[in-house]
Design an enzyme around this catalytic site. Structure first.
Site, short mmCIF file in Angstrom:
data_model
loop_
_atom_site.label_atom_id
_atom_site.label_comp_id
_atom_site.label_asym_id
_atom_site.label_seq_id
_atom_site.Cartn_x
_atom_site.Cartn_y
_atom_site.Cartn_z
N LYS A 45 0.83 -1.21 0.00
CA LYS A 45 0.00 0.00 0.00
C LYS A 45 0.86 1.26 0.00
CE LYS A 45 -3.71 -2.40 2.43
NZ LYS A 45 -4.35 -2.69 3.73
N GLN A 89 -5.17 -1.91 9.68
CA GLN A 89 -4.81 -3.18 9.07
C GLN A 89 -5.38 -4.35 9.87
OE1 GLN A 89 -3.07 -3.68 6.11
NE2 GLN A 89 -3.64 -5.81 6.39
N ASP A 112 -11.34 2.49 3.66
CA ASP A 112 -11.40 1.03 3.52
C ASP A 112 -12.83 0.55 3.36
OD1 ASP A 112 -9.33 -0.74 3.20
OD2 ASP A 112 -8.84 -0.91 5.32
#
Length: 270
Positions: A45, A89, A112
C-alpha cells in the site's frame, strides 16, 4: 487486459490527477503487532502511494496495546486536517474489538469502507467490479455466485453485483456441496472469497464462458501463495494468485483515498 496492466494504466491516470493538484492525499495506516502477511500488505500500500505521489503515515503498536490507547490515537489522528483517509490493518488481536474501531473512524475518512455507513465501497469488491467493467464482461441479467459472506468482501460484493442487475447467489459454510456444484455450473461470474486453498477444483464444472475471480490468499505447504480456485480452469477468464485481486484491492484503496481528498474540499489553490 491483464490485471497488472490495468492497474498500471489506472495508476498513471491517478498520478496525473495528483500532479495537477498542489496537495497530495494523505493516508494514515494503523497496525497492531507485526504479522508477516500484514507487513507485506502495508508495504504494498505504501509503495502504491509513493508511486502516485500520495503520502502515507504508519502508526505501529505492539500486540498487547490496550484498546483504549489505540482508539485514543485513532481519534487524535482523525482530527488532523491533513489526514484524508484512515485504515486499520486487519486482523486485529482478540483484545481489540473491530466494531469499536469502526466507531472512531470518521465516515468521511473511512477509505477502507470498514463501516457499513461509509461513503466508500470496500476496496476488494470495488476493485473487482472496476476490472470486470474494464474487460467489458456482460453483467446485466447474468448469473453470479459469491462464495463467502464476510462483511468486507462477500456481502458488499453481492450487493455491488445486484446493483449491476445480476442474479446473485451467495454460497457459504452451510451450503451443501450438491448445491454449490449446481449454482457454480450455471454461473457466468464466480467470486471465491472463502480462504480455502483450491476449494473449487475438479469436483466442479464451469461454463467455458464464465469468469472466475479468485480472492483467496492461502499459503500452502510449499510456502507459496495459492487461491481458492485451482489454476487453469477451462473458462473465459480466471484471475491469478498472486498478482491478481490483491493488486485491484490496493488500486481501489488509492481510488477511495483520492475521492476522500476531493470530497473534503481542502485543495490548495495555485
Amino acid at each position: 487486459m491483464e490485471i497488472i496492466d490495468f492497474v498500471r494504466l489506472r495508476k498513471s491516470e491517478l498520478k496525473q490527477l495528483a500532479f495537477s493538484s498542489n496537495r497530495c492525499p494523505h493516508l494514515a495506516i494503523f497496525q497492531v503487532g507485526h504479522d508477516s502477511a500484514s507487513d507485506t500488505y502495508i508495504r504494498g500500500k505504501r509503495k502504491d502511494a509513493d508511486e502516485l505521489g500520495f503520502k502515507t503515515t504508519l502508526f505501529s503498536f505492539p500486540e498487547d496495546v490496550l484498546e483504549e490507547e489505540l482508539l485514543r490515537k485513532i481519534k487524535e489522528v482523525a482530527l488532523e486536517p491533513q489526514i484524508d483517509g484512515i485504515i486499520v490493518q486487519l486482523p486485529l488481536p482478540k483484545t481489540i474489538s473491530p466494531s469499536s474501531v469502526k466507531k472512531v473512524i470518521p465516515l468521511e475518512k473511512d477509505v477502507d469502507g470498514f463501516s457499513l455507513e461509509s461513503p466508500y465501497i470496500p476496496c476488494t469488491p470495488k476493485g473487482i467490479l472496476m476490472y470486470l467493467k474494464e474487460e467489458k464482461i456482460p453483467l446485466e441479467g447474468k448469473n453470479a455466485v459469491v462464495l463467502g459472506r464476510s462483511e468486507i468482501v462477500g456481502k458488499p460484493m453481492a450487493k455491488l453485483l445486484l446493483q449491476e442487475n445480476m442474479n446473485v447467489t451467495v454460497l457459504h459454510s452451510r451450503t451443501s456441496l450438491e448445491d454449490e456444484k449446481f449454482y457454480i455450473a450455471h454461473a457466468d461470474v464466480v467470486v471465491a472469497a472463502i480462504g480455502k486453498i483450491h476449494f473449487l477444483d475438479d469436483r466442479f464444472n464451469f461454463k467455458k464462458s464464465s469468469v472466475l475471480i479468485d480472492v483467496g490468499i492461502n499459503r500452502g505447504e510449499d510456502q507459496k501463495l495459492h487461491g481458492d480456485i485451482l489454476p487453469n480452469r477451462d473458462v473465459y477468464l480466471q484471475t491469478p494468485v498472486p498478482k491478481g485481486v490483491g493488486l485491484l484491492t490496493r488500486l481501489a484503496l488509492m481510488e477511495n483515498l483520492w475521492e476522500a481528498a476531493k470530497r473534503r474540499k481542502i485543495w490548495d489553490t495555485k
